[in-house]
Design a protein around this motif. Structure first.
Motif, PDB file in Angstrom:
ATOM      1  N   THR A   1       0.821  -1.197  -0.043  1.00  0.00           N
ATOM      2  CA  THR A   1      -0.180   0.034  -0.004  1.00  0.00           C
ATOM      3  C   THR A   1       0.807   1.195   0.091  1.00  0.00           C
ATOM      4  O   THR A   1       1.622   1.316   0.920  1.00  0.00           O
ATOM      5  CB  THR A   1      -0.925   0.095   1.207  1.00  0.00           C
ATOM      6  N   THR A   2       0.775   2.166  -1.124  1.00  0.00           N
ATOM      7  CA  THR A   2       1.349   3.454  -0.979  1.00  0.00           C
ATOM      8  C   THR A   2       0.706   4.430  -0.216  1.00  0.00           C
ATOM      9  O   THR A   2      -0.575   4.682  -0.131  1.00  0.00           O
ATOM     10  CB  THR A   2       1.543   3.860  -2.498  1.00  0.00           C
ATOM     11  N   VAL A   3       1.490   4.783   0.679  1.00  0.00           N
ATOM     12  CA  VAL A   3       0.774   6.092   1.704  1.00  0.00           C
ATOM     13  C   VAL A   3       1.457   7.352   1.314  1.00  0.00           C
ATOM     14  O   VAL A   3       2.686   7.723   1.248  1.00  0.00           O
ATOM     15  CB  VAL A   3       1.279   5.705   3.227  1.00  0.00           C
ATOM     16  N   SER A   4       0.415   8.162   0.830  1.00  0.00           N
ATOM     17  CA  SER A   4       0.970   9.502   0.557  1.00  0.00           C
ATOM     18  C   SER A   4       1.088  10.239   1.728  1.00  0.00           C
ATOM     19  O   SER A   4       0.692  10.362   2.733  1.00  0.00           O
ATOM     20  CB  SER A   4      -0.230  10.343  -0.199  1.00  0.00           C
ATOM     21  N   PRO A   5       2.555  11.134   1.652  1.00  0.00           N
ATOM     22  CA  PRO A   5       2.939  11.982   2.920  1.00  0.00           C
ATOM     23  C   PRO A   5       1.636  13.051   3.162  1.00  0.00           C
ATOM     24  O   PRO A   5       1.142  13.599   2.345  1.00  0.00           O
ATOM     25  CB  PRO A   5       4.173  12.530   2.219  1.00  0.00           C
ATOM     26  N   ALA A   6       1.793  12.947   4.496  1.00  0.00           N
ATOM     27  CA  ALA A   6       0.732  14.037   5.125  1.00  0.00           C
ATOM     28  C   ALA A   6       1.036  15.319   4.514  1.00  0.00           C
ATOM     29  O   ALA A   6       2.273  15.891   4.621  1.00  0.00           O
ATOM     30  CB  ALA A   6       0.705  14.253   6.674  1.00  0.00           C
ATOM     31  N   ARG A   7       0.100  16.291   4.203  1.00  0.00           N
ATOM     32  CA  ARG A   7       0.187  17.468   3.503  1.00  0.00           C
ATOM     33  C   ARG A   7       0.289  18.460   4.784  1.00  0.00           C
ATOM     34  O   ARG A   7      -0.348  18.343   5.988  1.00  0.00           O
ATOM     35  CB  ARG A   7      -1.168  18.114   2.969  1.00  0.00           C
ATOM     36  N   LYS A   8       1.094  19.507   4.612  1.00  0.00           N
ATOM     37  CA  LYS A   8       1.637  20.375   5.747  1.00  0.00           C
ATOM     38  C   LYS A   8       0.577  21.404   5.837  1.00  0.00           C
ATOM     39  O   LYS A   8      -0.215  21.693   4.784  1.00  0.00           O
ATOM     40  CB  LYS A   8       2.799  21.275   5.669  1.00  0.00           C
ATOM     41  N   ARG A   9       0.000  22.166   6.972  1.00  0.00           N
ATOM     42  CA  ARG A   9      -0.976  22.942   7.056  1.00  0.00           C
ATOM     43  C   ARG A   9      -0.507  24.548   7.007  1.00  0.00           C
ATOM     44  O   ARG A   9       0.503  24.750   8.061  1.00  0.00           O
ATOM     45  CB  ARG A   9      -1.755  22.657   8.144  1.00  0.00           C
ATOM     46  N   ILE A  10      -0.835  25.464   6.273  1.00  0.00           N
ATOM     47  CA  ILE A  10      -0.604  26.832   6.234  1.00  0.00           C
ATOM     48  C   ILE A  10      -1.819  27.527   6.626  1.00  0.00           C
ATOM     49  O   ILE A  10      -2.779  27.462   6.152  1.00  0.00           O
ATOM     50  CB  ILE A  10       0.412  27.304   5.338  1.00  0.00           C
ATOM     51  N   LEU A  11      -1.390  28.421   7.766  1.00  0.00           N
ATOM     52  CA  LEU A  11      -2.679  29.520   7.879  1.00  0.00           C
ATOM     53  C   LEU A  11      -2.414  30.755   7.301  1.00  0.00           C
ATOM     54  O   LEU A  11      -1.290  31.458   7.354  1.00  0.00           O
ATOM     55  CB  LEU A  11      -2.617  29.766   9.493  1.00  0.00           C
ATOM     56  N   ASN A  12      -3.263  31.018   6.318  1.00  0.00           N
ATOM     57  CA  ASN A  12      -3.271  32.400   5.659  1.00  0.00           C
ATOM     58  C   ASN A  12      -3.993  33.388   6.415  1.00  0.00           C
ATOM     59  O   ASN A  12      -5.154  33.478   6.384  1.00  0.00           O
ATOM     60  CB  ASN A  12      -3.886  32.258   4.208  1.00  0.00           C
ATOM     61  N   ALA A  13      -3.278  34.026   7.332  1.00  0.00           N
ATOM     62  CA  ALA A  13      -4.089  34.853   8.313  1.00  0.00           C
ATOM     63  C   ALA A  13      -4.072  36.532   7.841  1.00  0.00           C
ATOM     64  O   ALA A  13      -3.143  37.231   7.781  1.00  0.00           O
ATOM     65  CB  ALA A  13      -2.966  35.035   9.516  1.00  0.00           C
ATOM     66  N   GLY A  14      -5.340  36.628   7.527  1.00  0.00           N
ATOM     67  CA  GLY A  14      -5.713  37.890   7.259  1.00  0.00           C
ATOM     68  C   GLY A  14      -5.714  37.966   5.516  1.00  0.00           C
ATOM     69  O   GLY A  14      -5.181  38.540   4.925  1.00  0.00           O
ATOM     70  N   ALA A  15      -6.546  36.804   4.899  1.00  0.00           N
ATOM     71  CA  ALA A  15      -6.203  36.243   3.522  1.00  0.00           C
ATOM     72  C   ALA A  15      -6.803  37.372   2.394  1.00  0.00           C
ATOM     73  O   ALA A  15      -6.339  37.427   1.402  1.00  0.00           O
ATOM     74  CB  ALA A  15      -6.898  34.772   3.408  1.00  0.00           C
ATOM     75  N   GLY A  16      -7.788  37.901   2.942  1.00  0.00           N
ATOM     76  CA  GLY A  16      -8.491  38.749   1.974  1.00  0.00           C
ATOM     77  C   GLY A  16      -9.268  37.870   1.075  1.00  0.00           C
ATOM     78  O   GLY A  16      -9.306  36.750   0.936  1.00  0.00           O
ATOM     79  N   PRO A  17      -9.649  38.537  -0.117  1.00  0.00           N
ATOM     80  CA  PRO A  17     -10.521  37.787  -1.214  1.00  0.00           C
ATOM     81  C   PRO A  17      -9.621  37.027  -1.964  1.00  0.00           C
ATOM     82  O   PRO A  17      -8.461  37.311  -2.222  1.00  0.00           O
ATOM     83  CB  PRO A  17     -11.135  39.041  -2.030  1.00  0.00           C
ATOM     84  N   VAL A  18     -10.233  36.002  -2.610  1.00  0.00           N
ATOM     85  CA  VAL A  18      -9.281  35.084  -3.366  1.00  0.00           C
ATOM     86  C   VAL A  18      -8.475  35.579  -4.710  1.00  0.00           C
ATOM     87  O   VAL A  18      -7.436  35.272  -4.976  1.00  0.00           O
ATOM     88  CB  VAL A  18     -10.139  33.764  -3.767  1.00  0.00           C
ATOM     89  N   SER A  19      -9.480  36.561  -5.154  1.00  0.00           N
ATOM     90  CA  SER A  19      -8.739  37.323  -6.155  1.00  0.00           C
ATOM     91  C   SER A  19      -7.680  38.420  -5.884  1.00  0.00           C
ATOM     92  O   SER A  19      -7.060  38.959  -6.807  1.00  0.00           O
ATOM     93  CB  SER A  19     -10.018  38.088  -6.837  1.00  0.00           C
ATOM     94  N   ALA A  20      -7.369  38.544  -4.584  1.00  0.00           N
ATOM     95  CA  ALA A  20      -6.412  39.388  -4.439  1.00  0.00           C
ATOM     96  C   ALA A  20      -4.975  38.701  -4.443  1.00  0.00           C
ATOM     97  O   ALA A  20      -4.652  37.615  -4.828  1.00  0.00           O
ATOM     98  CB  ALA A  20      -6.568  40.004  -2.838  1.00  0.00           C
ATOM     99  N   ARG A  21      -3.724  39.292  -4.079  1.00  0.00           N
ATOM    100  CA  ARG A  21      -2.629  38.927  -3.992  1.00  0.00           C
ATOM    101  C   ARG A  21      -2.333  37.450  -3.745  1.00  0.00           C
ATOM    102  O   ARG A  21      -1.590  36.594  -4.365  1.00  0.00           O
ATOM    103  CB  ARG A  21      -1.654  39.861  -3.401  1.00  0.00           C
ATOM    104  N   GLY A  22      -3.072  36.955  -2.520  1.00  0.00           N
ATOM    105  CA  GLY A  22      -3.309  35.639  -2.222  1.00  0.00           C
ATOM    106  C   GLY A  22      -1.755  35.155  -1.494  1.00  0.00           C
ATOM    107  O   GLY A  22      -0.660  35.828  -1.555  1.00  0.00           O
ATOM    108  N   ILE A  23      -1.618  33.772  -1.287  1.00  0.00           N
ATOM    109  CA  ILE A  23      -0.477  33.302  -0.777  1.00  0.00           C
ATOM    110  C   ILE A  23       0.487  32.946  -1.839  1.00  0.00           C
ATOM    111  O   ILE A  23       0.282  33.059  -3.239  1.00  0.00           O
ATOM    112  CB  ILE A  23      -0.909  31.939  -0.193  1.00  0.00           C
ATOM    113  N   ALA A  24       1.835  32.896  -1.415  1.00  0.00           N
ATOM    114  CA  ALA A  24       2.854  32.885  -2.113  1.00  0.00           C
ATOM    115  C   ALA A  24       2.993  31.364  -3.002  1.00  0.00           C
ATOM    116  O   ALA A  24       2.307  30.554  -2.500  1.00  0.00           O
ATOM    117  CB  ALA A  24       4.292  32.775  -1.531  1.00  0.00           C
ATOM    118  N   PRO A  25       3.211  31.460  -4.346  1.00  0.00           N
ATOM    119  CA  PRO A  25       3.060  30.229  -5.233  1.00  0.00           C
ATOM    120  C   PRO A  25       3.956  29.272  -4.536  1.00  0.00           C
ATOM    121  O   PRO A  25       3.347  27.987  -4.943  1.00  0.00           O
ATOM    122  CB  PRO A  25       3.910  30.812  -6.600  1.00  0.00           C
TER     123      PRO A  25
END
Length: 214
Positions: free
Chosen positions: A6-30
Motif C-alpha cells: 500500500t502506497t501511503v501519501s505523505p501528510a500535507r502540511k497546513r499553512i494558515l493564511n492569516a488575513g487572507a482577503g479575497p481569493v482574487s487578491a494577491r493571495g498566498i505565495a506560489p
C-alpha cells in the motif's frame, strides 16, 4: 501469493493564511500552492469567503501548535498599534514548535523616501487594485476605503527594525527581515525547534533572499 503493498501519501502540511482577503487578491505565495500544502484562509471580512471568519488578534478557533506555517501578507498594518503584539502572539501560539511564519507589510522608510522625493499623490507602482501612491501605502488604499471598505485603512506602520523586535518579543526564536524594492518589508520568523536550513531550502529563491549575510 505476494503481499500487497500500500502506497501511503505523505501528510500535507497546513499553512494558515492569516488575513487572507479575497481569493482574487494577491493571495498566498506560489511556493505554498502545491499539493504538499493545505491552506486555511482566515479573514475578518465574510465577503472574502474565508474558511474561517475571525480576527488575527483572537484566533480561538485554532488550538495551540496546529499549523506548520503561517503566512500574513499586508494584514498587520490594518491593526491598531496596541493590537499588533497580540496578533503576533496568536500567530506564534498556533504554530508548531518546528514551524515558521512569514509576514509582509509596507516599509515606512521606503514610503517616506518616495513621499519626500515625489510627493504624496505620485504613483509609486500599479497593483491589481490599481495605481498605488505614498498616501495609499501610509493610510490604506484610498479608492477601496472610498467604496466603503473601511477595513482597508492602515492604523499603524513598520520599519524592518520595529517588525523584527516585535516578532522576537512575541516569542519567535529567530527572525530574518529584509527590505525589498517594492516598498515592502519581508520577515521570516522561526519557532524554537525549526530547522532553518531545511526551511530555507524548501522556500527556494525566497528562502535564499532571507538567509542572514555573513
Amino acid at each position: 501469493m505476494a503481499d500487497e503493498q500500500t502506497t501511503v501519501s505523505p501528510a500535507r502540511k497546513r499553512i494558515l493564511n492569516a488575513g487572507a482577503g479575497p481569493v482574487s487578491a494577491r493571495g498566498i505565495a506560489p511556493m505554498f500552492r502545491g499539493s504538499g500544502w493545505e491552506e486555511v484562509r482566515l479573514d475578518i471580512d465574510p465577503s472574502s469567503k474565508p474558511n474561517v471568519v475571525g480576527s488575527i488578534t483572537e484566533m480561538t478557533t485554532f488550538p495551540d501548535h496546529c499549523f506548520d506555517a503561517v503566512w500574513s501578507s499586508h494584514t498587520l498594518e490594518h491593526l491598531f498599534a496596541h493590537e499588533v503584539p497580540r496578533a503576533l502572539g496568536e500567530c506564534k501560539r498556533v504554530l508548531k514548535t518546528d514551524g515558521f511564519a512569514i509576514f509582509l507589510c509596507p516599509d515606512l522608510e521606503s514610503v517616506a523616501e518616495h513621499l519626500t522625493k515625489y510627493g504624496p499623490d505620485h504613483v509609486a507602482y500599479t497593483s491589481a487594485a490599481g495605481p498605488i501612491t505614498a498616501l495609499d501605502m501610509l493610510y490604506g488604499h484610498q479608492a477601496s476605503v472610498a467604496r466603503g471598505r473601511v477595513s482597508m485603512a492602515h492604523k499603524t506602520g513598520f520599519t524592518a527594525e520595529r517588525l523584527g523586535k516585535l516578532l522576537l518579543a512575541a516569542g519567535f526564536a529567530t527572525v530574518h527581515v529584509r527590505r525589498d524594492e517594492q516598498f515592502e518589508i519581508c520577515a521570516l520568523a522561526f519557532a524554537e525547534r525549526a530547522d532553518h536550513a531545511r526551511i530555507q531550502r524548501e522556500l527556494g529563491s525566497w528562502g535564499d533572499q532571507m538567509k542572514p549575510s555573513v
